[in-house]
Scaffold this active site. Structure first.
Site, PDB file in Angstrom:
ATOM      1  CE  LYS A   1      -4.667  -1.415   1.779  1.00 34.32           C
ATOM      2  NZ  LYS A   1      -5.497  -1.443   3.345  1.00 34.32           N
TER       3      LYS A   1
ATOM      4  CE  LYS B   1      -8.183  -8.395  -0.358  1.00 35.83           C
ATOM      5  NZ  LYS B   1      -9.155  -8.320   1.297  1.00 35.83           N
TER       6      LYS B   1
ATOM      7  CE  LYS C   1     -14.486  -4.494   3.386  1.00 37.31           C
ATOM      8  NZ  LYS C   1     -13.836  -3.956   3.471  1.00 37.31           N
TER       9      LYS C   1
END
Ligand code: AMP
Ligand code: TRP
Length: 332
Positions: free
Chosen positions: A112, A197, A200
């Site tokens: 990230k 993946k 969300k």
């Protein structure tokens, strides 16, 4: 009785990945076999750029969806992390137990942070210290088991290390937790990019099925899923990830195995059609129940209030004892 803790971050609308990889097992298995706590971890949603109103809306929606999916407040505790101060209190002690190197080794942080830096953005300090807060979430409740998808096992391992270290240094304070992984569809992949993946927090794409998507939207997304050019249907996750992902999803929805299912199809079209219908049927009751709960907001408020009260009562003695063990003068 076994104590279970798990959490879900309100950083986006819940996806089919969240449901098949986590929530469904909480509902069907965990709340029946253990003393389970399920937490909407809103503090964790502040580790990346966020919109305050959106986080608030998503937190409420996540809690409502957990109840709609079948978590039963008579069997388990459903609450919002920021309603219980003990998480932030214990997180600081975890920061005083963990090392800088340990935090920087976390794969999720590295990925990230690299992505953020590439975009020329800045990285919040809380993104680095995130696993300390997550360890606090788990250890405050003396959890034995932490059901999570693959991507979270490294963070649970770190929570274990911190529990052991704290106990050795300051005397026994925490149960040493372990990660438990669901057996099927542990990792649901993006329908448009089956090597990553279904997340969300990602920008909305046609590859992500949300729990509140209309049936027609679900059908369209599944029918347009990327497959590969191989012929015939076979379950080969490494070389044919698109087809394997559909088989995993269908297997998770129907309770069969992806290998067996592969043998009963010879065309991608039929596999997609059945997968779409299976997903629509699995999500139908959840959507309906969500609608009912939204029509009665007082019910959700009550569940969250009672959940926070119970969580507080469980966490406070543990966190107070840890404060005392580490050398802080008890307040009188
Ligand atoms: P998150 O969406 O990162 O807050 O994750 C909440 C829970 O859902 C965690 O246990 C994750 O491991 C799990 N999860 C999230 N996305 C997926 C996915 N695509 N497949 C399987 N599990 C997932
Ligand atoms: N980090 C988890 C995720 O991104 C969410 C989470 C926060 C969690 N605290 C937790 C999961 C404690 C299990 C236990 O999915």
């Amino acid at each position: 009785m076994t104590r279970i803790f798990s959490g879900i971050k309100p950083t986006g609308h819940l996806t089919l990945g969240n449901y098949l990889g986590a929530v469904r097992r909480w509902v069907e298995v965990d709340q029946h076999r253990a003393d389970a706590l399920f937490c909407v971890v809103d503090l964790h949603a502040l580790t990346v750029d966020h919109d305050p109103g959106r986080v608030r809306r998503l937190s409420r929606q996540a809690a409502t969806l957990l109840l709609a999916a079948g978590l039963d407040p008579a069997r388990c505790t459903v609450f919002v992390q920021s309603h219980v101060d003990e998480h932030a209190r214990l997180s600081y002690l975890m920061e005083c137990t963990a090392t800088d190197g340990e935090m920087r080794r976390m794969i999720q942080y590295k990925e990230k942070a690299a992505r953020e830096q590439q975009r020329g953005g800045s990285v919040r300090l809380s993104l680095l210290t995130y696993p300390a807060l997550m360890a606090a979430d788990i250890l405050a409740y003396q959890a034995d088991e932490v059901p999570v998808g693959d991507d979270q096992t490294q963070h649970v391992e770190l929570a274990r290390d911190l529990a052991v270290r704290f106990n050795q240094r300051y005397g026994h304070a925490f149960t040493v937790p372990r990660a438990v992984r669901p057996q099927v569809a542990a990792r649901v992949m993006d329908l448009q990019d089956p090597t990553s993946k279904m997340g969300k927090s990602h920008a909305a794409t046609a590859g992500i099925v949300y729990l509140l998507d209309e049936p027609d939207v679900i059908r369209r997304k599944v029918m347009r899923a990327v497959t590969d050019s191989g012929s015939g249907v076979a379950y080969e996750p490494d070389t044919r990830p698109g087809v394997a992902n559909l088989l995993d999803i269908l297997a998770a929805c129907t309770g069969s195995s992806p290998e067996e299912l592969a043998e009963s199809y010879d065309s991608y079209g039929a596999l997609k059609k059945d997968t779409a219908e299976a997903v629509v049927e699995v999500l139908r009751p959840l959507r309906e129940r969500h609608g009912e709960l939204c029509a009665d907001p007082g019910q959700v408020d009550r569940v969250l209030r009672e959940g926070a009260e119970r969580a507080r009562a469980l966490a406070r003695p543990t966190v107070d004892a840890a404060y005392s063990a580490i050398g802080l003068l008890p307040a009188l």
